[in-house]
Scaffold this motif. Structure first.
Motif, short mmCIF file in Angstrom:
data_model
loop_
_atom_site.label_atom_id
_atom_site.label_comp_id
_atom_site.label_asym_id
_atom_site.label_seq_id
_atom_site.Cartn_x
_atom_site.Cartn_y
_atom_site.Cartn_z
N ALA A 150 14.52 150.78 -30.27
CA ALA A 150 14.93 149.44 -29.85
C ALA A 150 16.24 149.52 -29.07
O ALA A 150 17.07 150.40 -29.30
N ILE A 151 16.40 148.57 -28.16
CA ILE A 151 17.62 148.46 -27.36
C ILE A 151 18.50 147.39 -27.98
O ILE A 151 18.07 146.27 -28.22
N HIS A 152 19.76 147.77 -28.22
CA HIS A 152 20.76 146.85 -28.79
C HIS A 152 21.80 146.59 -27.71
O HIS A 152 22.40 147.53 -27.18
N GLU A 153 22.02 145.33 -27.40
CA GLU A 153 22.94 144.97 -26.31
C GLU A 153 23.82 143.80 -26.74
O GLU A 153 23.49 143.04 -27.65
N THR A 154 24.91 143.65 -26.03
CA THR A 154 25.73 142.47 -26.21
C THR A 154 26.09 141.91 -24.84
O THR A 154 26.50 142.65 -23.94
N PRO A 155 25.86 140.61 -24.61
CA PRO A 155 26.18 140.04 -23.31
C PRO A 155 27.68 139.92 -23.10
O PRO A 155 28.44 139.80 -24.05
N VAL A 156 28.08 139.95 -21.86
CA VAL A 156 29.50 139.81 -21.52
C VAL A 156 29.79 138.33 -21.25
O VAL A 156 29.28 137.76 -20.28
N PRO A 157 30.58 137.68 -22.08
CA PRO A 157 30.91 136.28 -21.82
C PRO A 157 31.86 136.15 -20.63
O PRO A 157 32.76 136.97 -20.46
N GLU A 158 31.66 135.12 -19.83
CA GLU A 158 32.55 134.88 -18.68
C GLU A 158 33.69 133.94 -19.03
O GLU A 158 34.71 133.93 -18.36
N VAL A 159 33.49 133.15 -20.09
CA VAL A 159 34.54 132.23 -20.52
C VAL A 159 34.71 132.35 -22.02
O VAL A 159 33.80 132.76 -22.74
N ASP A 160 35.89 131.99 -22.48
CA ASP A 160 36.16 131.95 -23.91
C ASP A 160 35.40 130.74 -24.48
O ASP A 160 35.65 129.61 -24.06
N PRO A 161 34.48 130.94 -25.44
CA PRO A 161 33.71 129.81 -25.95
C PRO A 161 34.56 128.79 -26.69
O PRO A 161 34.16 127.64 -26.86
N GLU A 162 35.76 129.17 -27.12
CA GLU A 162 36.61 128.23 -27.84
C GLU A 162 37.41 127.33 -26.90
O GLU A 162 37.69 126.18 -27.22
N SER A 197 18.98 140.37 -35.43
CA SER A 197 18.75 139.26 -34.50
C SER A 197 19.91 139.02 -33.54
O SER A 197 19.75 138.32 -32.54
N THR A 198 21.08 139.59 -33.80
CA THR A 198 22.22 139.38 -32.92
C THR A 198 22.21 140.32 -31.73
O THR A 198 22.44 139.90 -30.59
N TYR A 199 21.95 141.58 -31.96
CA TYR A 199 22.12 142.58 -30.90
C TYR A 199 20.82 143.22 -30.40
O TYR A 199 20.81 143.76 -29.30
N THR A 200 19.76 143.22 -31.19
CA THR A 200 18.52 143.89 -30.75
C THR A 200 17.77 142.96 -29.81
O THR A 200 17.35 141.88 -30.20
N THR A 201 17.59 143.40 -28.57
CA THR A 201 17.00 142.53 -27.55
C THR A 201 15.53 142.82 -27.29
O THR A 201 14.75 141.92 -26.99
N HIS A 202 15.13 144.10 -27.37
CA HIS A 202 13.73 144.44 -27.09
C HIS A 202 13.46 145.88 -27.49
O HIS A 202 14.40 146.63 -27.83
N PHE A 203 12.20 146.25 -27.48
CA PHE A 203 11.80 147.62 -27.77
C PHE A 203 11.78 148.43 -26.48
O PHE A 203 11.45 147.92 -25.40
N LYS A 204 12.13 149.69 -26.58
CA LYS A 204 12.14 150.55 -25.40
C LYS A 204 10.74 150.62 -24.79
O LYS A 204 9.74 150.81 -25.48
#
Length: 268
Positions: A150-162, A197-204
């Motif tokens: 499985a591929i584990h990824e984290t998106p790069v935020p462009e703005v501070d959500p707070e 569910s947070t970081y796993t995006t899809h199967f290789k």
């Protein structure tokens, strides 16, 4: 020191121990063994400075520095992640089931979370046992998953959500790691389920759309109540968890009250 198991699935409270000083060799060995036996260890009524917190964690391995600016490291202590929910905040840090930073190529050993300020009620953390999640899968499902990564990824935020403002300086980079869906734990030799569910995006080799039905099933399966324990916090509570064999979920049920935790993570 005494060990009292919390529930059947995982977790134990470690009593009659002081984490502010280096552990004697026999005590260290017992705590390390208990971590891999119970997966989640809870220590009550501790009084730790930032350096003492780091020194306790450092006995188990080198310390990890979180790659995200949003993690709010403390000045002069980049290894300490300050996890705060203010009275007016509606969201919590790490608000879905996850194992920490699985988007890294090399998974971290575990994290040591110290409660500085807690609400009058609520703010507990759930933990789930990924050995149990693996063992409860049908033989046919385990056979099918054996060949999957499985591929584990984290998106790069462009703005501070707070604040809604652009992140400056923008020093974040997307991280992506590949891990087998079924992993053998390097310390225990036991097999476990390693998706979240947070970081796993899809199967290789599969698209996100193709992966979603099976991935959703596995994430729901992994966090069912029978595999969990619940940690109730108070100022001075320390929880140390094996990040490779557990997932955790902070409960966001204390709106209008403040909660501050300090987290130190140990690398393998």
């Amino acid at each position: 020191m005494r060990i009292e198991p919390m529930v059947g699935a995982l977790g134990a409270e470690i009593l009659d121990i002081d984490l502010s000083a280096p552990l004697p060799p026999d005590t260290f060995a017992a705590v390390r063994r208990a971590l891999f036996d119970y997966q989640v260890l809870v220590f009550r009524d501790q009084k730790l400075t930032l350096d003492q917190h780091k020194n306790f964690a450092r006995q188990f391995g080198p310390l990890h520095i979180h790659p995200y600016i949003l993690a709010r490291p403390l000045d002069g202590h980049p290894e300490v992640l300050r996890v705060v929910k203010e009275k007016d905040d509606r969201r919590v840090f790490g608000e879905k089931w996850h194992s920490d930073v699985t988007f890294l190529t090399r998974p971290v050993l575990g994290s040591v979370l110290y409660a500085v300020e807690t609400p009058s009620k609520g703010g507990d953390t759930l933990f789930a046992n990924m050995y149990a999640a693996h063992d409860a899968l049908s033989p046919a499902m385990r056979t099918m998953l054996e060949g999957l990564s499985a591929i584990h990824e984290t998106p790069v935020p462009e703005v501070d959500p707070e604040t809604g403002r652009p992140l400056e300086p923008l020093r974040l980079v997307n991280r992506s790691g590949e891990h087998p869906v079924l992993v053998v734990h390097p310390e225990t030799g036991r097999k476990l389920l390693y998706v979240n569910s947070t970081y796993t995006t899809h199967f290789k080799g599969m698209t996100i759309e193709e992966s979603r039905p099976l991935l959703d099933y596995l994430c729901q399966h992994a966090t069912q109540a029978a595999f969990t324990c619940r940690v109730r916090w108070a100022p001075g509570t320390v929880t140390f968890w094996d990040n490779r064999s557990t997932q955790h979920l902070p409960i966001n049920d204390y709106h209008g009250e403040r909660r501050e935790m300090h987290r130190v993570t140990v690398e393998t």
